[in-house]
Structure formats: structure tokens, C-alpha cells
Design a protein around this motif. Sequence first.
Motif, short mmCIF file in Angstrom:
data_model
loop_
_atom_site.label_atom_id
_atom_site.label_comp_id
_atom_site.label_asym_id
_atom_site.label_seq_id
_atom_site.Cartn_x
_atom_site.Cartn_y
_atom_site.Cartn_z
N ASP A 254 0.84 -1.22 0.00
CA ASP A 254 0.00 0.00 0.00
C ASP A 254 0.87 1.26 0.00
OD1 ASP A 254 -2.41 -1.52 0.21
OD2 ASP A 254 -1.94 -1.83 2.31
N THR A 255 1.63 1.44 -1.07
CA THR A 255 2.72 2.40 -1.09
C THR A 255 2.29 3.82 -1.49
OG1 THR A 255 4.10 0.55 -1.80
CG2 THR A 255 5.06 2.76 -1.97
N PHE A 256 2.91 4.82 -0.84
CA PHE A 256 2.82 6.21 -1.27
C PHE A 256 3.97 6.46 -2.26
CE2 PHE A 256 0.74 6.69 2.92
CZ PHE A 256 -0.38 7.41 2.55
N TYR A 257 3.63 6.77 -3.50
CA TYR A 257 4.66 7.02 -4.52
C TYR A 257 4.90 8.51 -4.67
CZ TYR A 257 4.99 2.20 -6.15
OH TYR A 257 5.24 0.85 -6.23
N CYS B 156 17.02 -0.90 13.18
CA CYS B 156 16.78 0.36 12.49
C CYS B 156 15.36 0.85 12.80
CB CYS B 156 17.00 0.22 10.99
SG CYS B 156 16.38 -1.31 10.26
N PRO B 157 15.23 1.83 13.67
CA PRO B 157 13.91 2.37 14.02
C PRO B 157 13.53 3.53 13.11
CG PRO B 157 15.56 3.33 15.44
CD PRO B 157 16.30 2.42 14.50
N GLY B 158 12.23 3.86 13.05
CA GLY B 158 11.81 5.04 12.31
C GLY B 158 10.36 4.98 11.87
N ARG B 159 9.91 6.10 11.30
CA ARG B 159 8.54 6.17 10.78
C ARG B 159 8.47 5.50 9.42
NH1 ARG B 159 6.57 12.26 10.88
NH2 ARG B 159 8.50 12.47 9.70
N VAL B 160 7.34 4.86 9.16
CA VAL B 160 7.07 4.27 7.85
C VAL B 160 5.67 4.68 7.42
CG1 VAL B 160 8.65 2.35 8.19
CG2 VAL B 160 6.27 2.10 8.87
N PHE B 161 5.39 4.53 6.13
CA PHE B 161 4.16 5.10 5.57
C PHE B 161 3.48 4.10 4.65
CE2 PHE B 161 7.54 8.11 6.23
CZ PHE B 161 6.95 9.15 6.92
N ARG B 162 2.18 3.92 4.86
CA ARG B 162 1.38 3.06 3.98
C ARG B 162 -0.02 3.65 3.86
NH1 ARG B 162 3.02 -3.04 6.20
NH2 ARG B 162 5.29 -2.73 6.09
N THR B 163 -0.62 3.49 2.71
CA THR B 163 -1.98 4.00 2.49
C THR B 163 -2.97 3.03 3.12
OG1 THR B 163 -2.05 2.89 0.34
CG2 THR B 163 -1.34 5.18 0.37
#
Length: 338
Positions: free
Chosen positions: A155-158, A188-195
Motif C-alpha cells: 500500500d505504497t505512497f509514490y 533500524c527504528p523510524g517512521r514508515v508510511f502506507r496508504t
Amino acid sequence: MECEQIVAKAQGEIAAAQSSAELDGIRVKYLGKKGEITLLMKQMGALSKEERPAFGQAVNAARKAVEETLAQAIEKIAKKENEEKLAAERIDVTLPGRKQALGALHPLTQVYREVRDIFLSMGFDVTEGPEVELDRYNFELLNIPKDHPARDMQDTFYVSEDVVLRTHTSPVQVRTMLSQKPPIRMVCPGRVFRTDDVDATHSPVFMQMEGLVVGKNIRFSDLKGTINTFIRNFYGEHVKTKFRPGFFPFTEPSAEVDVTCTVCGGKGCGACKGAGMIEVLGCGLVNPVVLENCGIDPNEYSGFAFGLGIDRLANTKYGITDIRLLYENDARFLRQFV
């Protein structure tokens, strides 16, 4: 004679005044444009040339006398009013103190630091990478080419055809393997993004931490031991784990890891859908294709990887059933974690 009467009258009223407002009214009454002393000056036109100097002097003396009396009274009353104001606003030192509200770390930050510290104690390094990532690092080198059906799972943000908002922190693992020779042990921590925001358990932005170990003779038993050590440090020794077969393009074999439901203690409830256990992370041995893509000989080295959601860990640890609560910044909710 008239001037003396007016002065006496004015001074009497000034002496009886109790406020600055009363004094201002007296000033206007006697010294204003239509004041009694001002009107006396207009009578000079009706006087003879010989009478005017004496009359003018008398009127000026009357004005001066009233002005001086007013000035003294204004100073005195202003001082009195200031003292009354200070007395009215005085702080009562006998009252109990008011406790200042103290800030605290957000529950996501608390959970992240706890997870990070557990892995640091196990000898892992902490590595970070960009949130806007190339398709090559986010997908292709992880054994997810453009025609791979696993892309539908992300569910990727392009941003463009070849640039995405990273859907996981796995690209940081790829960058590490490309720049560092084994042995590797990192998270490796961090924010990730999915629709993905279909329900209370999903969010288009969430926190993730992935781990990677690459070395010689790395086995699934090493992965299982690492995960169990982390789970028991995070949830407690009483928590049980269950490894179920899973699928990820970048690991083979792969597994989903469940833990005892923290809401019901394994009895079965709405949070775990009656199962008594709840999924917290995915893991597996690094796919040899991924090692080869990153320039590591899969015949000499092997490894394992895992990925966990900081949000999900916070939810399961504290019994939170709606992930959106973590991002709404409602002080009533956040105060529970102070």
C-alpha cells in the motif's frame, strides 16, 4: 471677591473628593473650557481698561491656587488607590501551593526507548536512514521486483515512479549490507508510511523497528532465541510466544510471532479475537537472494531479520485498542502514561 469664593468652593470639593475620577470632574468643572474660572476670563471684555489688569491677576491667581490644590490631591489619592489595589491583589502565603503539571515522554517514545535499550543490551547497533526512499532500496534489492505480487501488500505512497515514502525500515538494512561487511548486528527504528487506515488497528503513519543479524552459521534457532529474549524482557517472563509459518519476500523461511494477550492474559477477549494470543512481529532467515543482491556471499554467510511495530507493542503492552489514540495528542489519554 468672586475669585476668592470660587477658589474656596473648589478647594472644599477637592478636599471632599475620594477618587481620581471625582478629582477629574472637579478639574473640568473649574478649569475646563467651560469651567467657572475660565468663564471669569471672558468677563474682562466688559471691564474698563483700568480694571482689567487687577482682575486678570486675580483670575490667574485663582487658577493657580486650584491647580496646586488639585495636584496635591491627585498625588495623595493616587497613592491611596495604589495601596488599595496592592492590598486587594496581595498573595496569601498561607494558601497551599499549586502543583505544576510536569511533562512526560509520549508513550510511543517510552516504548521505543525501552525496545532500543533491550537490543542495545544484546549487542545491537542502532542505525537510521531516509524516510523518502528509492524504489531500488525499498523493494527491488529486497527481492520485490516491480511485477512482484508482494507490492500489493505494501500500500505504497509514490513520490514518483522510482521514489517512495518507505513502507518499512528494511531499506536501512539494505544500505547497511551494501556499506558494511559481516558480521552485522543492527536495529533500524523510524517512521514508515502506507496508504492503510481502514480501522482502529491501522494508520498511514506508524513507528517500526527492524533488526538484522548477518554472520557465519546463523540459524533459525538464533533468531528464535533473540526474539524470545526480547519478548520476555519487554512483556515479562510469564509471557508465552508462538512462532507460526509466514511469508515475506526477503526472508525464507519466515514466521509470524504471537504473544500472550496482555488484555485477557490468554483467556480470550475482543482484543485477541478469542485466540488468547496476539501477533506482534514478523521474522525469518534472510533470503539468500537478498544477501546476493547486497554483495554478500550466501554460501559463506547467513542471517536473520525481524520487524516489529512500536505502535503495536505500545497497544499490546498497555491494552490500547485504537492506534489513533497514540496520534490524537489528547492530554486526558497521555496523562495515563506519566
